[in-house]
Scaffold this motif. Sequence first.
Motif, PDB file in Angstrom:
ATOM      1  N   PRO A   9      42.561  34.217  33.854  1.00 13.65           N
ATOM      2  CA  PRO A   9      42.378  33.752  35.234  1.00 13.65           C
ATOM      3  C   PRO A   9      40.953  33.283  35.505  1.00 13.65           C
ATOM      4  CG  PRO A   9      42.568  36.143  35.157  1.00 13.65           C
ATOM      5  CD  PRO A   9      42.948  35.641  33.795  1.00 13.65           C
ATOM      6  N   THR A  10      40.819  32.257  36.329  1.00 15.42           N
ATOM      7  CA  THR A  10      39.508  31.653  36.596  1.00 15.42           C
ATOM      8  C   THR A  10      38.946  32.027  37.961  1.00 15.42           C
ATOM      9  OG1 THR A  10      40.600  29.645  37.410  1.00 15.42           O
ATOM     10  CG2 THR A  10      39.969  29.685  35.085  1.00 15.42           C
ATOM     11  N   TYR A  11      39.479  33.086  38.552  1.00 16.42           N
ATOM     12  CA  TYR A  11      38.951  33.499  39.850  1.00 16.42           C
ATOM     13  C   TYR A  11      37.853  34.548  39.669  1.00 16.42           C
ATOM     14  CZ  TYR A  11      41.634  37.841  39.316  1.00 16.42           C
ATOM     15  OH  TYR A  11      42.131  39.033  38.854  1.00 16.42           O
ATOM     16  N   ILE A  12      37.039  34.703  40.696  1.00 19.05           N
ATOM     17  CA  ILE A  12      36.107  35.827  40.762  1.00 19.05           C
ATOM     18  C   ILE A  12      36.469  36.626  42.009  1.00 19.05           C
ATOM     19  CG2 ILE A  12      34.226  34.697  39.538  1.00 19.05           C
ATOM     20  CD1 ILE A  12      32.924  34.092  42.233  1.00 19.05           C
ATOM     21  N   GLN A  13      36.187  37.920  41.963  1.00 19.65           N
ATOM     22  CA  GLN A  13      36.576  38.794  43.070  1.00 19.65           C
ATOM     23  C   GLN A  13      35.349  39.472  43.655  1.00 19.65           C
ATOM     24  OE1 GLN A  13      40.176  41.006  42.482  1.00 19.65           O
ATOM     25  NE2 GLN A  13      39.458  42.742  43.700  1.00 19.65           N
ATOM     26  N   ILE A  14      35.289  39.533  44.986  1.00 19.35           N
ATOM     27  CA  ILE A  14      34.189  40.211  45.650  1.00 19.35           C
ATOM     28  C   ILE A  14      34.326  41.710  45.415  1.00 19.35           C
ATOM     29  CG2 ILE A  14      32.993  40.598  47.836  1.00 19.35           C
ATOM     30  CD1 ILE A  14      32.994  37.682  46.865  1.00 19.35           C
ATOM     31  N   PRO A  15      33.305  42.367  44.841  1.00 18.73           N
ATOM     32  CA  PRO A  15      33.402  43.798  44.535  1.00 18.73           C
ATOM     33  C   PRO A  15      33.774  44.644  45.752  1.00 18.73           C
ATOM     34  CG  PRO A  15      31.436  42.852  43.543  1.00 18.73           C
ATOM     35  CD  PRO A  15      32.011  41.807  44.449  1.00 18.73           C
ATOM     36  N   ILE A  34      39.274  40.185  48.043  1.00 27.75           N
ATOM     37  CA  ILE A  34      38.972  38.764  48.237  1.00 27.75           C
ATOM     38  C   ILE A  34      38.714  38.093  46.895  1.00 27.75           C
ATOM     39  CG2 ILE A  34      37.402  37.104  49.299  1.00 27.75           C
ATOM     40  CD1 ILE A  34      36.785  39.227  51.426  1.00 27.75           C
ATOM     41  N   GLN A  35      39.466  37.019  46.632  1.00 28.10           N
ATOM     42  CA  GLN A  35      39.321  36.285  45.383  1.00 28.10           C
ATOM     43  C   GLN A  35      39.015  34.816  45.663  1.00 28.10           C
ATOM     44  OE1 GLN A  35      42.984  36.877  43.219  1.00 28.10           O
ATOM     45  NE2 GLN A  35      42.523  39.031  42.750  1.00 28.10           N
ATOM     46  N   TRP A  36      38.281  34.218  44.718  1.00 32.15           N
ATOM     47  CA  TRP A  36      37.920  32.812  44.848  1.00 32.15           C
ATOM     48  C   TRP A  36      38.121  32.145  43.496  1.00 32.15           C
ATOM     49  CZ3 TRP A  36      32.253  30.679  45.202  1.00 32.15           C
ATOM     50  CH2 TRP A  36      32.311  29.305  45.438  1.00 32.15           C
ATOM     51  N   ASP A  37      39.099  31.234  43.438  1.00 35.68           N
ATOM     52  CA  ASP A  37      39.394  30.544  42.176  1.00 35.68           C
ATOM     53  C   ASP A  37      38.395  29.410  41.968  1.00 35.68           C
ATOM     54  OD1 ASP A  37      40.466  29.276  39.954  1.00 35.68           O
ATOM     55  OD2 ASP A  37      42.530  29.654  40.567  1.00 35.68           O
ATOM     56  N   LEU A  38      37.664  29.453  40.854  1.00 34.98           N
ATOM     57  CA  LEU A  38      36.630  28.448  40.571  1.00 34.98           C
ATOM     58  C   LEU A  38      37.161  27.263  39.775  1.00 34.98           C
ATOM     59  CD1 LEU A  38      33.625  30.764  39.587  1.00 34.98           C
ATOM     60  CD2 LEU A  38      34.185  29.797  41.831  1.00 34.98           C
ATOM     61  N   TYR A  82      34.626  27.747  36.504  1.00 40.82           N
ATOM     62  CA  TYR A  82      34.533  29.038  35.828  1.00 40.82           C
ATOM     63  C   TYR A  82      33.849  28.893  34.471  1.00 40.82           C
ATOM     64  CZ  TYR A  82      35.943  33.828  34.690  1.00 40.82           C
ATOM     65  OH  TYR A  82      35.944  35.161  34.376  1.00 40.82           O
ATOM     66  N   ALA A  83      34.008  27.729  33.852  1.00 39.50           N
ATOM     67  CA  ALA A  83      33.343  27.477  32.568  1.00 39.50           C
ATOM     68  C   ALA A  83      31.828  27.522  32.737  1.00 39.50           C
ATOM     69  CB  ALA A  83      33.776  26.119  32.007  1.00 39.50           C
TER      70      ALA A  83
END
Length: 328
Positions: free
Chosen positions: A139-145, A149-153, A157-158
């Motif tokens: 998956p290419t998302y990052i999640q706020i610790p 909340i997730q945000w797909d880059l 992401y690369a």
Amino acid sequence: MNEYVLAITMAIAFLITVLISPIFIPFLRRLKFGQSIREEGPKSHMKKMGTPTMGGIMILLSVAVTTLIMTSKFNNSSLSFEVLLLLLVLLGYGLLGFLDDFIKVVLKRNLGLTSRQKMIGQVIISIIFYIVLRLKDFPTYIQIPGTSIQWDLGWGYALLIIFMLVGSSNAVNLTDGLDGLLAGTAAIAFGAFGILAWYGYPQFEVTIFCLAVVGALLGFLVFNAHPAKVFMGDTGSLALGGSIAAVAILTKLEILLIIIGGVFVLETLSVIIQVISFKTTGKRVFKMSPLHHHYELMGWSEWRVVTTFWLVGLIFAALGVYIEVWIL
């Protein structure tokens, strides 16, 4: 997986490092693989000249062997892509660091690889890492610790992966300036990610890798604590920096790396601030950068600086674990 497996993993890595060090350190000394000291560094460091370096080879060997033994014994399957990726980064960045060390200590070029050569190598390994991830539909998302909340880059992401691997390896490399400083702070940081990989995001292979690193670093500290009998060199520091970024990515805790690796972030910021200040105003904010040298020149003993940074690293690690585990 229970606590016994975790303890066994650390014990094996610790013992491997402790057992091979008395053989390996004299070997490095006979080969005259001694540390070069920067002339612009603290004068008190001149006495360290000639101390064997490239000790990172022992760390890499211990981590790789322990990881392979434990994952194959308790997983009863072929190597997972997580293990392959972690070893790719560990050994790839370790090889890059070895070349840098070799140029410094054997060819007597104190700066080692040029910045461009090192950057190219780091980026190539990062790109290979990303390609393997995408082949596995990572998956290419990052999640706020601490949140959902997730945000797909997407393709962005690369760029994040390249930035994380290259930035982390260089940040950790900057921290390796005092006896036991990096070994201690890195062991704490990898320990925190090991807890999260086991407790919050059950990933057997990543947990084993993290705890193998912790065990190897604790074993290395037996010989690297002040006064150091061996240094890890770029062989160890670049490998550790790249590896901790790889762990953060595989556990989807990319943002949390900034907190758990807080000491490495502060060390890097001190260099950036120092350079910008000197180039724009002609004045230095710190007596010397990275930050650990500033406290040395303030009169702190080397051991006091190191133990203080260990404590700060422990606080950052505890904060990171708290945010991700207990808040959720």
